[in-house]
Enzyme design. Structure first.
Site, PDB file in Angstrom:
ATOM      1  N   CYS A 257       0.841  -1.191   0.000  1.00  9.59           N
ATOM      2  CA  CYS A 257       0.000   0.000   0.000  1.00  9.59           C
ATOM      3  C   CYS A 257       0.879   1.245   0.000  1.00  9.59           C
ATOM      4  O   CYS A 257       1.724   1.413   0.894  1.00  9.59           O
ATOM      5  CB  CYS A 257      -0.933   0.004   1.216  1.00  9.59           C
ATOM      6  SG  CYS A 257      -1.948   1.500   1.352  1.00  9.59           S
ATOM      7  N   CYS A 351     -40.747  21.099   4.280  1.00  5.52           N
ATOM      8  CA  CYS A 351     -41.085  20.044   3.315  1.00  5.52           C
ATOM      9  C   CYS A 351     -39.850  19.621   2.514  1.00  5.52           C
ATOM     10  O   CYS A 351     -39.324  18.528   2.702  1.00  5.52           O
ATOM     11  CB  CYS A 351     -42.198  20.511   2.388  1.00  5.52           C
ATOM     12  SG  CYS A 351     -42.759  19.221   1.242  1.00  5.52           S
ATOM     13  N   CYS A 454     -12.712  72.031  -4.177  1.00  2.98           N
ATOM     14  CA  CYS A 454     -11.837  71.455  -3.154  1.00  2.98           C
ATOM     15  C   CYS A 454     -12.536  70.331  -2.409  1.00  2.98           C
ATOM     16  O   CYS A 454     -13.713  70.064  -2.607  1.00  2.98           O
ATOM     17  CB  CYS A 454     -11.379  72.552  -2.192  1.00  2.98           C
ATOM     18  SG  CYS A 454     -12.750  73.251  -1.245  1.00  2.98           S
ATOM     19  N   CYS A 470     -12.113  61.801   3.927  1.00  5.33           N
ATOM     20  CA  CYS A 470     -12.249  60.914   5.095  1.00  5.33           C
ATOM     21  C   CYS A 470     -13.615  61.000   5.759  1.00  5.33           C
ATOM     22  O   CYS A 470     -13.880  60.299   6.732  1.00  5.33           O
ATOM     23  CB  CYS A 470     -11.161  61.210   6.120  1.00  5.33           C
ATOM     24  SG  CYS A 470     -11.289  62.862   6.856  1.00  5.33           S
TER      25      CYS A 470
END
Length: 514
Positions: A257, A351, A454, A470
């Protein structure tokens, strides 16, 4: 020594030499039994069949020219079966009564073998003969029939029981000058096989035919049995027996094996049929158990590197426990149904019964809970009315529509309505543009679009100052301090770089100090 003592001693000696699976005693009064003779073949050995070619290239039995139809290389041939019964006058005066069956020799060839068994008895008159017969059948048959390394089965491939026999009498030998009688029971003496290949019935169980000391007066020996109903299946039987014997040899020898690096008995290993790679059952079981528990039923592949062979259901059932095989079988069925376009599941969570859609593929009727639903939106069936978009699915449907081919787009338009799909696409495109080109005021969440100028923004709704980069709220007293603070991530970024004109150069911070 009388005949009975000689017969008994002969049987005891043969039983000590041969295994029961090849030498079997089936009765003691009189003594009868069988021997399964596996002929020793040279290496290499080939089985060929030929077909004639006519002038137009079509098959013709009368054509002198022929071509090889199939070329098989074999290491094993199905056995020649010797059925015997000892008369009371054996061995002093009479040879054993016998039958000889085979499926890869013609009746003419089997007849020659029957005559040779008689000749061997004559040569050793008054002596026990079974061992000599066995030795001949195993080691000398091919040489006796002038078969070297190639067996031509062309005549046998054209053979069939119905076309071969012309009369119903067992004693009749007039069968187109070639075959024995039309009683198919004689042709089917060996109709039960041990492991599908070892054949035979008890001597006392033969119907209409018994082992005989004499072969009759016809050209075909009455003791010759062709164990073949239709020549078309001969090649398949030869291939099956070859595979059977190779597996038998494999199981009875030691194998290495490549997973656990241990020598294991072949019977404790499993072979992947499509690639012939094998591993011990313990290694394969561990691998299969992990894959099935994780739901990877399509990952039960050969453990050899880069080999794509897959285990079939029979192999999986042999390796894993019954509980795990039930899970495998259930998952396999579920995945198979999912890949079938006309199969759907009941959308009710309690179901989930699989069902067959109607011919249009639009309506499904659950056989368990009787819920009738639309196969597209999974809601209650609404006939020709377009499907309603579910909450949270718009983007998914939009992406599918935009990436679909013409046929799929037409199907979606049919499902949800052309106008509804057009509106959905326009809304999603608008949402995408707004998401890419606008931001929300950090104070009131109003959507603000920046077109130029700006990065200090003023909300049109609440008047708050915030940074476009930001989104931080800026001081109302001096919003520009955010761009002057060196610790700020937006330091010196009041204007976008692309906004500054190269012709109007200013030093950083100069504009803020004006």
């Amino acid at each position: 020594m009388d005949n009975i003592e000689a017969q008994t001693e002969e049987i005891i000696a043969l039983q000590s030499i041969f295994e029961e699976k090849e030498f079997l005693i089936e009765g003691m009064n009189p003594i009868c039994g069988r021997y399964i003779a596996e002929v020793l073949l040279p290496n290499p050995f080939y089985v060929v069949s030929k077909r004639g070619l006519g002038t137009n290239g079509a098959e013709s039995e009368n054509s002198k020219e022929s071509t090889v139809d199939e070329h098989l290389q074999l290491e094993h041939l199905p056995p020649i079966n010797l059925f015997f019964e000892f008369p009371s006058t054996y061995p002093s005066d009479t040879c054993p009564a016998f039958l000889l069956s085979c499926n890869w020799l013609t009746l003419d060839q089997i007849t020659l073998l029957c005559k040779q068994l008689e000749n061997l008895w004559v040569e050793s008159f008054n002596e026990v003969i079974l061992f000599r017969w066995i030795q001949f059948l195993k080691e000398e048959v091919l040489g006796f029939l002038n078969i070297t390394d190639t067996l031509d089965v062309t005549e046998l491939t054209k053979y069939s029981v119905r076309s071969a026999f012309t009369c119903q009498s067992v004693s009749c030998n007039k069968t187109n000058g070639k075959n024995m009688c039309s009683d198919e029971s004689k042709m089917n003496v060996n109709n039960q096989m041990d492991g599908d290949y070892v054949v035979g019935k008890k001597c006392s169980g033969f119907q209409n035919i018994q082992p005989s000391v004499h072969g009759g007066s016809g050209s075909i020996d009455n003791r010759a049995i062709l164990d073949l109903h239709d020549g078309k299946v001969l090649k398949a039987r030869l291939k099956d027996f070859e595979a059977f014997k190779k597996m038998e040899v494999f199981q009875n020898s030691w194998q290495f094996c490549n997973i656990c690096f241990a020598d294991k008995k072949g019977s404790d290993c499993t072979v992947f049929k499509s690639c012939n790679h094998f591993f011990c059952n313990e290694c394969i079981k561990s691998y299969f158990e992990v894959q099935i528990k994780e739901g990877n039923i399509y990952s039960l592949n050969c453990l050899e590197g880069k080999c794509s062979s897959q285990a079939d259901g029979t192999m999986v059932k042999k390796i894993v426990s019954s509980e795990l095989f039930e899970r495998y079988d259930s998952l396999l069925l579920s995945r198979t149904l999912e890949n079938m376009s006309d199969i759907a599941y009941c959308p009710r969570q309690k179901c989930q019964c699989p069902l067959l859609l109607d011919t249009c593929g639009r309506m499904g009727a659950c056989p368990a809970c009787k819920f009738v639903f639309c196969s597209f939106c999974k809601m209650a069936y609404h006939g020709v009315a377009p499907c309603n978009f579910k909450s949270g699915q718009k983007r998914q449907i939009f992406d599918e529509y935009m990436n679909a081919d013409a046929a799929r787009k037409a199907e979606l338009e049919k499902s949800y309505g052309r106008k509804a799909m057009k509106s959905l696409v326009e809304d999603c495109l608008s949402d995408s543009w707004i998401s890419s080109n606008s931001k929300n005021c950090p104070h009131c969440q109003s959507v603000i679009e920046k077109t130029e100028g700006c990065n200090k923004m003023t909300c049109f709704r609440c008047g708050s100052y915030f940074c476009w980069l930001c989104l931080k709220l800026l001081k109302m007293s001096n919003p520009y301090l955010h761009y002057q603070d060196r610790s700020s991530q937006c330091y010196d970024q009041l204007f976008p770089e692309e906004y500054l004109d190269d012709a109007f150069e200013i030093e950083p911070g100069e504009f803020l100090n004006l």
